[in-house]
Motif scaffolding. Structure first.
Motif, PDB file in Angstrom:
ATOM      1  N   ILE A   3       0.848  -1.188   0.000  1.00 43.56           N
ATOM      2  CA  ILE A   3       0.000   0.000   0.000  1.00 43.56           C
ATOM      3  C   ILE A   3       0.886   1.242   0.000  1.00 43.56           C
ATOM      4  O   ILE A   3       1.830   1.342   0.789  1.00 43.56           O
ATOM      5  N   THR A   4       0.567   2.181  -0.880  1.00 48.21           N
ATOM      6  CA  THR A   4       1.215   3.488  -0.904  1.00 48.21           C
ATOM      7  C   THR A   4       0.139   4.541  -1.103  1.00 48.21           C
ATOM      8  O   THR A   4      -0.985   4.213  -1.476  1.00 48.21           O
ATOM      9  N   HIS A   5       0.492   5.791  -0.836  1.00 45.46           N
ATOM     10  CA  HIS A   5      -0.475   6.857  -1.115  1.00 45.46           C
ATOM     11  C   HIS A   5       0.248   8.164  -1.397  1.00 45.46           C
ATOM     12  O   HIS A   5       1.415   8.332  -1.078  1.00 45.46           O
ATOM     13  N   ARG A   6      -0.504   9.061  -2.002  1.00 47.38           N
ATOM     14  CA  ARG A   6      -0.025  10.410  -2.233  1.00 47.38           C
ATOM     15  C   ARG A   6      -1.221  11.344  -2.099  1.00 47.38           C
ATOM     16  O   ARG A   6      -2.374  10.920  -2.240  1.00 47.38           O
ATOM     17  N   ILE A   7      -0.937  12.597  -1.810  1.00 51.64           N
ATOM     18  CA  ILE A   7      -1.982  13.603  -1.655  1.00 51.64           C
ATOM     19  C   ILE A   7      -1.904  14.549  -2.850  1.00 51.64           C
ATOM     20  O   ILE A   7      -0.825  15.003  -3.216  1.00 51.64           O
ATOM     21  N   GLU A   8      -3.037  14.812  -3.457  1.00 54.61           N
ATOM     22  CA  GLU A   8      -3.153  15.799  -4.535  1.00 54.61           C
ATOM     23  C   GLU A   8      -4.336  16.689  -4.210  1.00 54.61           C
ATOM     24  O   GLU A   8      -5.473  16.222  -4.199  1.00 54.61           O
ATOM     25  N   ASP A  30      -5.727   0.057   9.252  1.00 60.04           N
ATOM     26  CA  ASP A  30      -4.788   0.945   9.950  1.00 60.04           C
ATOM     27  C   ASP A  30      -4.220   1.999   9.012  1.00 60.04           C
ATOM     28  O   ASP A  30      -4.019   3.147   9.405  1.00 60.04           O
ATOM     29  N   TYR A  31      -3.954   1.613   7.784  1.00 58.44           N
ATOM     30  CA  TYR A  31      -3.388   2.540   6.804  1.00 58.44           C
ATOM     31  C   TYR A  31      -4.409   3.613   6.415  1.00 58.44           C
ATOM     32  O   TYR A  31      -4.077   4.793   6.286  1.00 58.44           O
ATOM     33  N   LEU A  32      -5.654   3.204   6.209  1.00 58.01           N
ATOM     34  CA  LEU A  32      -6.698   4.122   5.756  1.00 58.01           C
ATOM     35  C   LEU A  32      -7.277   4.988   6.880  1.00 58.01           C
ATOM     36  O   LEU A  32      -7.802   6.076   6.611  1.00 58.01           O
ATOM     37  N   ALA A  33      -7.188   4.534   8.113  1.00 53.88           N
ATOM     38  CA  ALA A  33      -7.853   5.214   9.238  1.00 53.88           C
ATOM     39  C   ALA A  33      -7.567   6.713   9.316  1.00 53.88           C
ATOM     40  O   ALA A  33      -8.511   7.508   9.430  1.00 53.88           O
ATOM     41  N   SER A  56     -13.812 -11.265   1.323  1.00 54.29           N
ATOM     42  CA  SER A  56     -15.065 -10.625   1.715  1.00 54.29           C
ATOM     43  C   SER A  56     -14.816  -9.581   2.800  1.00 54.29           C
ATOM     44  O   SER A  56     -15.498  -8.553   2.856  1.00 54.29           O
ATOM     45  N   SER A  57     -13.816  -9.803   3.641  1.00 60.43           N
ATOM     46  CA  SER A  57     -13.453  -8.819   4.664  1.00 60.43           C
ATOM     47  C   SER A  57     -12.952  -7.534   4.022  1.00 60.43           C
ATOM     48  O   SER A  57     -13.245  -6.433   4.505  1.00 60.43           O
ATOM     49  N   ALA A  58     -12.222  -7.647   2.928  1.00 59.51           N
ATOM     50  CA  ALA A  58     -11.727  -6.465   2.222  1.00 59.51           C
ATOM     51  C   ALA A  58     -12.886  -5.709   1.582  1.00 59.51           C
ATOM     52  O   ALA A  58     -12.908  -4.478   1.583  1.00 59.51           O
ATOM     53  N   LEU A  59     -13.863  -6.428   1.057  1.00 60.22           N
ATOM     54  CA  LEU A  59     -15.055  -5.766   0.521  1.00 60.22           C
ATOM     55  C   LEU A  59     -15.792  -5.029   1.635  1.00 60.22           C
ATOM     56  O   LEU A  59     -16.282  -3.913   1.437  1.00 60.22           O
ATOM     57  N   GLY A  60     -15.849  -5.638   2.795  1.00 63.40           N
ATOM     58  CA  GLY A  60     -16.447  -4.979   3.948  1.00 63.40           C
ATOM     59  C   GLY A  60     -15.708  -3.702   4.306  1.00 63.40           C
ATOM     60  O   GLY A  60     -16.325  -2.691   4.665  1.00 63.40           O
ATOM     61  N   LEU A  61     -14.387  -3.718   4.180  1.00 63.47           N
ATOM     62  CA  LEU A  61     -13.577  -2.524   4.446  1.00 63.47           C
ATOM     63  C   LEU A  61     -13.902  -1.415   3.444  1.00 63.47           C
ATOM     64  O   LEU A  61     -14.002  -0.243   3.822  1.00 63.47           O
ATOM     65  N   ILE A  62     -14.100  -1.769   2.192  1.00 65.87           N
ATOM     66  CA  ILE A  62     -14.467  -0.776   1.171  1.00 65.87           C
ATOM     67  C   ILE A  62     -15.808  -0.136   1.527  1.00 65.87           C
ATOM     68  O   ILE A  62     -15.962   1.079   1.489  1.00 65.87           O
ATOM     69  N   VAL A  63     -16.773  -0.957   1.905  1.00 63.21           N
ATOM     70  CA  VAL A  63     -18.101  -0.447   2.258  1.00 63.21           C
ATOM     71  C   VAL A  63     -18.016   0.431   3.505  1.00 63.21           C
ATOM     72  O   VAL A  63     -18.612   1.513   3.556  1.00 63.21           O
ATOM     73  N   GLU A  64     -17.270   0.006   4.498  1.00 66.82           N
ATOM     74  CA  GLU A  64     -17.119   0.785   5.725  1.00 66.82           C
ATOM     75  C   GLU A  64     -16.418   2.114   5.445  1.00 66.82           C
ATOM     76  O   GLU A  64     -16.802   3.154   5.989  1.00 66.82           O
ATOM     77  N   SER A  65     -15.420   2.100   4.575  1.00 64.71           N
ATOM     78  CA  SER A  65     -14.732   3.342   4.197  1.00 64.71           C
ATOM     79  C   SER A  65     -15.693   4.286   3.501  1.00 64.71           C
ATOM     80  O   SER A  65     -15.718   5.489   3.781  1.00 64.71           O
TER      81      SER A  65
END
Length: 120
Positions: A3-8, A30-33, A56-65
């Motif tokens: 996982i990586t990220h950048r801000i624009e 933890d990364y997205l929080a 399915s847990s990752a899909l749940g994370l997408i929905v929760e986000s």
């Protein structure tokens, strides 16, 4: 998985490379929080690359986000040529709720259009 990220501007672009297995979901959470809480981030773009499996847990994370961002009037957008994610969103009826695009470039152009519209 990496996982990586950048801000624009007021957007955070998160790139997730590889599969998201159930044991990876806590790492993703933890990364997205901080980004989900940061009120200066108006759009969270998650770009999936090289994925052939999503739990399915990752899909749940997408929905929760999505839910957390919507609560504060921010947006979640997903992108990537990952038919698996797109077809799963269609299957569970989220394809009309969570915007998804085949490429990061296309998703970023949509973000810029909305940014321009909000300025006028």
């Amino acid at each position: 998985m990496e996982i990586t990220h950048r801000i624009e501007k007021d957007s955070s672009i998160v790139t997730i490379e590889g599969n998201i297995r159930s044991e990876d979901v806590v790492t993703c959470q933890d990364y997205l929080a901080p980004m989900l809480k940061d009120k200066t981030i108006r759009t969270l773009l998650i770009s999936f690359r090289g994925m052939s499996y999503i739990s399915s847990s990752a899909l749940g994370l997408i929905v929760e986000s999505y839910r957390k961002l919507e609560e504060r009037k921010a947006k979640l957008i997903i992108c990537g040529k990952v038919e698996l994610v797109r077809s799963t969103l269609i299957l569970v009826g989220l394809d009309n709720i969570i915007p998804n695009y085949p490429s990061e470039e296309e998703a970023l152009s949509i973000i810029l259009i909305h940014l321009f519209d909000s300025i006028q």
